[in-house]
Design an enzyme around this catalytic site. Structure first.
Site, PDB file in Angstrom:
ATOM      1  N   TYR A   9       7.057  -5.771  -6.938  1.00  0.00           N
ATOM      2  CA  TYR A   9       7.855  -4.586  -6.484  1.00  0.00           C
ATOM      3  C   TYR A   9       7.930  -3.767  -7.751  1.00  0.00           C
ATOM      4  O   TYR A   9       8.202  -4.185  -8.996  1.00  0.00           O
ATOM      5  CB  TYR A   9       9.497  -5.318  -6.419  1.00  0.00           C
ATOM      6  CG  TYR A   9       9.344  -5.941  -4.942  1.00  0.00           C
ATOM      7  CD1 TYR A   9       9.574  -5.271  -4.005  1.00  0.00           C
ATOM      8  CD2 TYR A   9       9.369  -7.086  -5.042  1.00  0.00           C
ATOM      9  CE1 TYR A   9       9.675  -5.659  -2.551  1.00  0.00           C
ATOM     10  CE2 TYR A   9       9.574  -7.940  -3.800  1.00  0.00           C
ATOM     11  CZ  TYR A   9       9.667  -7.060  -2.414  1.00  0.00           C
ATOM     12  OH  TYR A   9       9.731  -7.941  -1.345  1.00  0.00           O
ATOM     13  N   ARG A  66       8.640   0.094   0.364  1.00  0.00           N
ATOM     14  CA  ARG A  66       9.835  -0.618   0.958  1.00  0.00           C
ATOM     15  C   ARG A  66      11.148   0.266   1.035  1.00  0.00           C
ATOM     16  O   ARG A  66      11.689   0.661   0.155  1.00  0.00           O
ATOM     17  CB  ARG A  66      10.444  -1.889   0.029  1.00  0.00           C
ATOM     18  CG  ARG A  66      11.499  -2.684   0.826  1.00  0.00           C
ATOM     19  CD  ARG A  66      11.851  -3.918   0.190  1.00  0.00           C
ATOM     20  NE  ARG A  66      12.535  -3.867  -1.068  1.00  0.00           N
ATOM     21  CZ  ARG A  66      13.318  -4.795  -1.752  1.00  0.00           C
ATOM     22  NH1 ARG A  66      13.051  -6.074  -1.249  1.00  0.00           N
ATOM     23  NH2 ARG A  66      13.927  -4.944  -2.939  1.00  0.00           N
ATOM     24  N   GLU A 129      14.903 -12.587   5.829  1.00  0.00           N
ATOM     25  CA  GLU A 129      15.796 -12.761   5.033  1.00  0.00           C
ATOM     26  C   GLU A 129      17.328 -12.758   5.603  1.00  0.00           C
ATOM     27  O   GLU A 129      18.329 -12.830   4.947  1.00  0.00           O
ATOM     28  CB  GLU A 129      15.957 -11.813   3.719  1.00  0.00           C
ATOM     29  CG  GLU A 129      15.667 -10.164   3.894  1.00  0.00           C
ATOM     30  CD  GLU A 129      15.707  -9.401   2.893  1.00  0.00           C
ATOM     31  OE1 GLU A 129      15.637 -10.042   1.750  1.00  0.00           O
ATOM     32  OE2 GLU A 129      15.393  -8.390   3.017  1.00  0.00           O
ATOM     33  N   ASP A 156      18.377 -13.067  -0.254  1.00  0.00           N
ATOM     34  CA  ASP A 156      19.054 -12.781   0.496  1.00  0.00           C
ATOM     35  C   ASP A 156      19.658 -13.788   1.664  1.00  0.00           C
ATOM     36  O   ASP A 156      20.467 -13.738   2.090  1.00  0.00           O
ATOM     37  CB  ASP A 156      18.852 -11.462   1.323  1.00  0.00           C
ATOM     38  CG  ASP A 156      19.082  -9.983   0.591  1.00  0.00           C
ATOM     39  OD1 ASP A 156      20.269  -9.638   0.348  1.00  0.00           O
ATOM     40  OD2 ASP A 156      17.885  -9.537  -0.116  1.00  0.00           O
ATOM     41  N   ASP A 270     -13.852 -35.251   8.925  1.00  0.00           N
ATOM     42  CA  ASP A 270     -14.256 -34.601  10.200  1.00  0.00           C
ATOM     43  C   ASP A 270     -13.837 -33.093  10.437  1.00  0.00           C
ATOM     44  O   ASP A 270     -13.502 -32.464   9.521  1.00  0.00           O
ATOM     45  CB  ASP A 270     -13.518 -35.641  11.323  1.00  0.00           C
ATOM     46  CG  ASP A 270     -12.026 -35.684  11.320  1.00  0.00           C
ATOM     47  OD1 ASP A 270     -11.499 -35.009  10.383  1.00  0.00           O
ATOM     48  OD2 ASP A 270     -11.269 -36.064  12.045  1.00  0.00           O
TER      49      ASP A 270
HETATM   50  N1  COA Z   1       6.579  -2.637 -12.164  1.00  0.00           N
HETATM   51  C1  COA Z   1       6.141  -1.899 -13.136  1.00  0.00           C
HETATM   52  N2  COA Z   1       6.475  -2.049 -14.518  1.00  0.00           N
HETATM   53  C2  COA Z   1       7.384  -3.123 -14.944  1.00  0.00           C
HETATM   54  C3  COA Z   1       7.978  -3.695 -14.074  1.00  0.00           C
HETATM   55  C4  COA Z   1       7.791  -3.645 -12.784  1.00  0.00           C
HETATM   56  N3  COA Z   1       8.553  -4.315 -11.718  1.00  0.00           N
HETATM   57  N4  COA Z   1       8.899  -4.555 -14.839  1.00  0.00           N
HETATM   58  C5  COA Z   1       8.813  -4.130 -16.146  1.00  0.00           C
HETATM   59  N5  COA Z   1       7.778  -3.142 -16.065  1.00  0.00           N
HETATM   60  C6  COA Z   1       7.162  -2.595 -17.259  1.00  0.00           C
HETATM   61  C7  COA Z   1       8.451  -2.019 -18.143  1.00  0.00           C
HETATM   62  O1  COA Z   1       8.638  -0.634 -17.749  1.00  0.00           O
HETATM   63  C8  COA Z   1       7.844  -2.045 -19.619  1.00  0.00           C
HETATM   64  O2  COA Z   1       6.858  -1.026 -19.584  1.00  0.00           O
HETATM   65  P1  COA Z   1       6.448  -0.311 -21.036  1.00  0.00           P
HETATM   66  O3  COA Z   1       6.038  -1.383 -21.899  1.00  0.00           O
HETATM   67  O4  COA Z   1       5.555   0.572 -20.690  1.00  0.00           O
HETATM   68  O5  COA Z   1       7.928   0.323 -21.510  1.00  0.00           O
HETATM   69  C9  COA Z   1       6.927  -3.385 -19.513  1.00  0.00           C
HETATM   70  O6  COA Z   1       6.690  -3.608 -18.205  1.00  0.00           O
HETATM   71  C10 COA Z   1       7.822  -4.317 -19.998  1.00  0.00           C
HETATM   72  O7  COA Z   1       8.893  -4.540 -19.502  1.00  0.00           O
HETATM   73  P2  COA Z   1      10.369  -5.448 -19.819  1.00  0.00           P
HETATM   74  O8  COA Z   1      10.725  -4.623 -21.052  1.00  0.00           O
HETATM   75  O9  COA Z   1       9.885  -6.711 -20.142  1.00  0.00           O
HETATM   76  O10 COA Z   1      11.170  -5.413 -18.616  1.00  0.00           O
HETATM   77  P3  COA Z   1      12.374  -4.388 -18.345  1.00  0.00           P
HETATM   78  O11 COA Z   1      13.630  -4.901 -19.126  1.00  0.00           O
HETATM   79  O12 COA Z   1      12.073  -3.233 -18.588  1.00  0.00           O
HETATM   80  O13 COA Z   1      12.634  -4.615 -16.853  1.00  0.00           O
HETATM   81  C11 COA Z   1      13.413  -5.625 -14.845  1.00  0.00           C
HETATM   82  C12 COA Z   1      12.959  -6.035 -16.265  1.00  0.00           C
HETATM   83  C13 COA Z   1      13.656  -7.081 -14.282  1.00  0.00           C
HETATM   84  C14 COA Z   1      14.518  -4.885 -14.533  1.00  0.00           C
HETATM   85  C15 COA Z   1      12.017  -4.955 -14.251  1.00  0.00           C
HETATM   86  O14 COA Z   1      11.109  -6.011 -14.387  1.00  0.00           O
HETATM   87  C16 COA Z   1      12.127  -4.779 -12.755  1.00  0.00           C
HETATM   88  O15 COA Z   1      12.636  -3.435 -12.473  1.00  0.00           O
HETATM   89  N6  COA Z   1      11.510  -5.326 -11.794  1.00  0.00           N
HETATM   90  C17 COA Z   1      11.684  -5.248 -10.525  1.00  0.00           C
HETATM   91  C18 COA Z   1      12.781  -5.323  -9.713  1.00  0.00           C
HETATM   92  C19 COA Z   1      12.968  -4.840  -8.544  1.00  0.00           C
HETATM   93  O16 COA Z   1      12.271  -4.303  -7.902  1.00  0.00           O
HETATM   94  N7  COA Z   1      13.736  -5.627  -7.559  1.00  0.00           N
HETATM   95  C20 COA Z   1      13.875  -5.543  -6.285  1.00  0.00           C
HETATM   96  C21 COA Z   1      12.813  -6.376  -5.604  1.00  0.00           C
HETATM   97  S1  COA Z   1      13.280  -8.083  -5.540  1.00  0.00           S
HETATM   98 MG    MG Z   2      16.366  -8.770  -0.114  1.00  0.00          MG
END
Ligand code: COA
Ligand code: MG
Length: 291
Positions: A9, A66, A129, A156, A270
């Site tokens: 995601y 999504r 969900e 969810d 089998d």
């Molecule tokens: N997709 C792409 N890149 C991502 C990512 C993701 N889901 N999550 C983190 N990254 C990137 C960050 O931008 C960062 O990049 P950079 O080094 O170029 O700056 C690197 O990976 C490291 O990220 P980190 O600092 O460890 O995490 P964060 O604090 O920036 O983000 C979250 C944490 C949880 C907010 C993030 O992982 C996220 O948005 N995840 C998806 C959430 C989501 O989509 N939820 C709905 C579905 S369940």
């Molecule tokens: Mg959901």
């Protein structure tokens, strides 16, 4: 259908994350406009997706989108903004029944036709969900051949039945099993739940392996660090591939000799054991292993 061992995601209002995702060699990328995106960022997310689908090179990764749930009132605008940029597939969250699948399929088919793309060139996956979705699985699975996969939304779902999440996930066992069962019955993929602890990669690995052992074909992920662990967990190990090859080879020889059942390494083999071995080889091939 492409192998989807891991589906990452990406909150689509964040352009930096979209570019990062494109560089990760992940099977599937799901550009999110739903719960990963704040209400006041939905429109930025839609615009980013329309532009990224046209300009960003995603390598071998699949590009899913999504949309928001049909009940949110936002789904029509989401589809309008992204379909013309030809995503590889649409993911519908929080569905309750087959009517919603039908509604989205009609809109996708209309855009395919208007653009002269082949019918079915845009795939569909749905998030199971809600309790209603679990009860209506059979109708959901059979309403439209565009459907390629069921995705289990644990958080969810747990919230909607009043369950408290636990590590062993026994509170989800019925629903997770129902998802795997219906996916298998209707020849669909089954994607397991998200592991939320970004630091605990060993916990992620264990949960991914337990999902694979239940019959899930892949898992949703939320962070770049989770890509490799999950893709590995859903790729048969070298030992499993080796053993499966031996089973299939031995089975051919025994069949010729007129024997349906035989012993290998002290264990009975089998037809169902042979079938399981063939499935392992299929999964290995889908994951790009030479077998
Ligand atoms: N997709 C792409 N890149 C991502 C990512 C993701 N889901 N999550 C983190 N990254 C990137 C960050 O931008 C960062 O990049 P950079 O080094 O170029 O700056 C690197 O990976 C490291 O990220 P980190 O600092 O460890 O995490 P964060 O604090 O920036 O983000 C979250 C944490 C949880 C907010 C993030 O992982 C996220 O948005 N995840 C998806 C959430 C989501 O989509 N939820 C709905 C579905 S369940
Ligand atoms: Mg959901």
């Amino acid at each position: 259908m492409p192998a989807r061992r891991a589906m990452l995601y990406v909150p689509a209002d964040d352009e930096r994350k979209i570019h990062k995702a494109a560089s990760l060699d992940v099977d599937s990328i799901c550009l999110d406009i739903e719960d990963g995106v704040a209400v006041n960022r939905k429109s930025a997310a839609r615009q980013n997706i329309a532009s990224a689908l046209k300009t960003v090179h995603f390598g071998r990764s699949e590009r899913l989108v999504r949309i928001n749930s049909l009940g949110s009132g936002l789904a029509e605008e989401d589809l309008h903004a992204v379909l013309n940029a030809h995503p590889d597939g649409i993911v519908i969250p929080k569905i309750e029944g087959a009517d919603e699948v039908k509604w989205v399929c009609q809109r996708i088919a209309a855009v395919e036709q208007a653009n002269g793309w082949g019918h079915g060139s845009i795939a569909l996956l749905v998030l199971i969900e809600t309790p209603q979705a679990v009860l209506n699985l059979r109708e959901i699975c059979t309403i439209d051949a565009r459907l390629q996969g069921l995705i289990f939304g644990a958080e969810d779902f747990a919230g909607s039945i009043g369950a408290v999440r636990s590590l062993a996930a026994t509170e989800l066992l019925y629903a997770r099993s129902a998802v795997v069962l219906h996916a298998a019955a209707f020849n669909l993929q089954a994607m397991d739940m998200v592991w939320l602890d970004l630091q605990d990669l060993e916990g992620l690995r264990q949960e991914a392996l337990s999902g694979a052992a239940m019959g899930f074909t892949g898992k949703q992920i939320i962070h770049p660090n989770q890509v490799q662990v999950v893709q590995e967990a859903f790729t048969p190990s070298a030992e499993a591939i080796e053993f499966a090859k031996r089973v299939v080879e031995a089975a051919e020889a025994y069949q010729q000799a007129g024997k349906g059942a035989f012993a290998l390494n002290g264990k009975m083999v089998d037809a169902p054991v042979i079938k399981a071995a063939e499935r392992i080889l299929e999964r290995a091939r889908a994951a790009g292993k030479a077998v």
